[in-house]
Design an enzyme around this catalytic site. Structure first.
Site, PDB file in Angstrom:
ATOM      1  N   LYS A  56       5.293  -5.852  -4.555  1.00 60.23           N
ATOM      2  CA  LYS A  56       5.712  -5.382  -3.232  1.00 60.23           C
ATOM      3  C   LYS A  56       4.523  -4.823  -2.460  1.00 60.23           C
ATOM      4  O   LYS A  56       3.795  -3.980  -2.963  1.00 60.23           O
ATOM      5  CB  LYS A  56       6.782  -4.306  -3.377  1.00 60.23           C
ATOM      6  CG  LYS A  56       7.342  -3.829  -2.062  1.00 60.23           C
ATOM      7  CD  LYS A  56       8.818  -3.543  -2.167  1.00 60.23           C
ATOM      8  CE  LYS A  56       9.420  -3.147  -0.836  1.00 60.23           C
ATOM      9  NZ  LYS A  56       9.349  -4.152   0.193  1.00 60.23           N
ATOM     10  N   ALA A 109      -4.817  -5.498  -3.918  1.00 63.09           N
ATOM     11  CA  ALA A 109      -5.259  -6.082  -2.644  1.00 63.09           C
ATOM     12  C   ALA A 109      -6.656  -5.615  -2.289  1.00 63.09           C
ATOM     13  O   ALA A 109      -7.495  -6.417  -1.848  1.00 63.09           O
ATOM     14  CB  ALA A 109      -4.274  -5.721  -1.527  1.00 63.09           C
ATOM     15  N   GLY A 165       0.179   0.029  -6.988  1.00 64.37           N
ATOM     16  CA  GLY A 165      -0.533  -0.999  -7.741  1.00 64.37           C
ATOM     17  C   GLY A 165      -0.898  -2.212  -6.897  1.00 64.37           C
ATOM     18  O   GLY A 165      -1.983  -2.777  -7.030  1.00 64.37           O
ATOM     19  N   CYS A 166      -0.005  -2.597  -6.000  1.00 65.75           N
ATOM     20  CA  CYS A 166      -0.251  -3.773  -5.155  1.00 65.75           C
ATOM     21  C   CYS A 166      -1.343  -3.493  -4.135  1.00 65.75           C
ATOM     22  O   CYS A 166      -2.119  -4.387  -3.787  1.00 65.75           O
ATOM     23  CB  CYS A 166       1.043  -4.215  -4.493  1.00 65.75           C
ATOM     24  SG  CYS A 166       2.281  -4.724  -5.712  1.00 65.75           S
ATOM     25  N   THR A 167      -1.422  -2.265  -3.678  1.00 64.71           N
ATOM     26  CA  THR A 167      -2.489  -1.883  -2.754  1.00 64.71           C
ATOM     27  C   THR A 167      -3.827  -1.872  -3.480  1.00 64.71           C
ATOM     28  O   THR A 167      -4.830  -2.373  -2.956  1.00 64.71           O
ATOM     29  CB  THR A 167      -2.178  -0.518  -2.119  1.00 64.71           C
ATOM     30  OG1 THR A 167      -0.992  -0.660  -1.327  1.00 64.71           O
ATOM     31  CG2 THR A 167      -3.312  -0.037  -1.244  1.00 64.71           C
TER      32      THR A 167
END
Length: 182
Positions: free
Chosen positions: A61, A71, A66-68
């Protein structure tokens, strides 16, 4: 030294393939709306493969911790992937409006992220998270694939921690490039 590096790379590449689609499988083609630099465009895997290998990474998401982190790490290495001749794209079940925002803020306008709100592509790659989320939202697992220009998966890595995805996929792309020098 060269032999040591090759041995270490073999261990790295052979022990990390846990994703449902495996090395040697044909990557399902897809076309999705993607965003880079705050603008949307249609991304088609088969078109990107005409330029060289594609690093396709699924993440749960946009704008989560974690996704940030992932990225940011991919953005910091976008030039390394480009230098190795690879196209980089992230993909989640978020909407294109969310991806437009995420591409500018967290991907730092360095690479596109695709929107798969109905999770059709996520399902075709067997990347759907099997554990339910607190909100009940459909999300993907954190899985990275390196896809060769012939459409075959040459590397698959699944780990909920974002830290190793960049190093592992970049090593796989570089190894492929070394074996396919023009």
């Amino acid at each position: 030294m060269k032999r040591l590096f090759a041995g270490a790379l073999c261990v790295l590449l052979s022990t990390a393939a846990w994703a449902a689609l495996k090395e040697g499988d044909t990557a399902p083609d897809f076309t999705l709306q993607a965003a880079v630099g705050g603008k949307s465009f249609p991304f088609q895997l088969s078109e990107a493969l005409k330029k060289g290998p594609v690093v396709l990474y699924f993440y749960p998401k946009s704008f989560t911790r974690g996704c940030t982190i992932e990225a940011h790490d991919f953005a910091d290495n976008a030039e390394n992937f480009a230098a190795a001749g690879a196209t980089l794209i992230g993909l989640s079940a978020d909407t294109i409006e969310t991806q437009i925002d995420f591409s500018g803020k967290e991907c730092r306008d360095k690479f596109p992220v695709a929107a798969d709100p109905d999770a059709a592509v996520i399902r075709s790659y067997d990347a759907l998270r099997t554990k339910p989320t607190a909100s009940g939202a459909v999300v993907s697992d954190r899985i990275s694939f390196v896809i060769a220009p012939d459409g075959k998966i040459i590397y698959a890595y699944q780990d909920s921690a974002p830290e190793k995805h960049i190093d592992n996929t970049l090593a796989a792309v570089r190894q492929w490039r070394e074996q396919h020098k023009p």
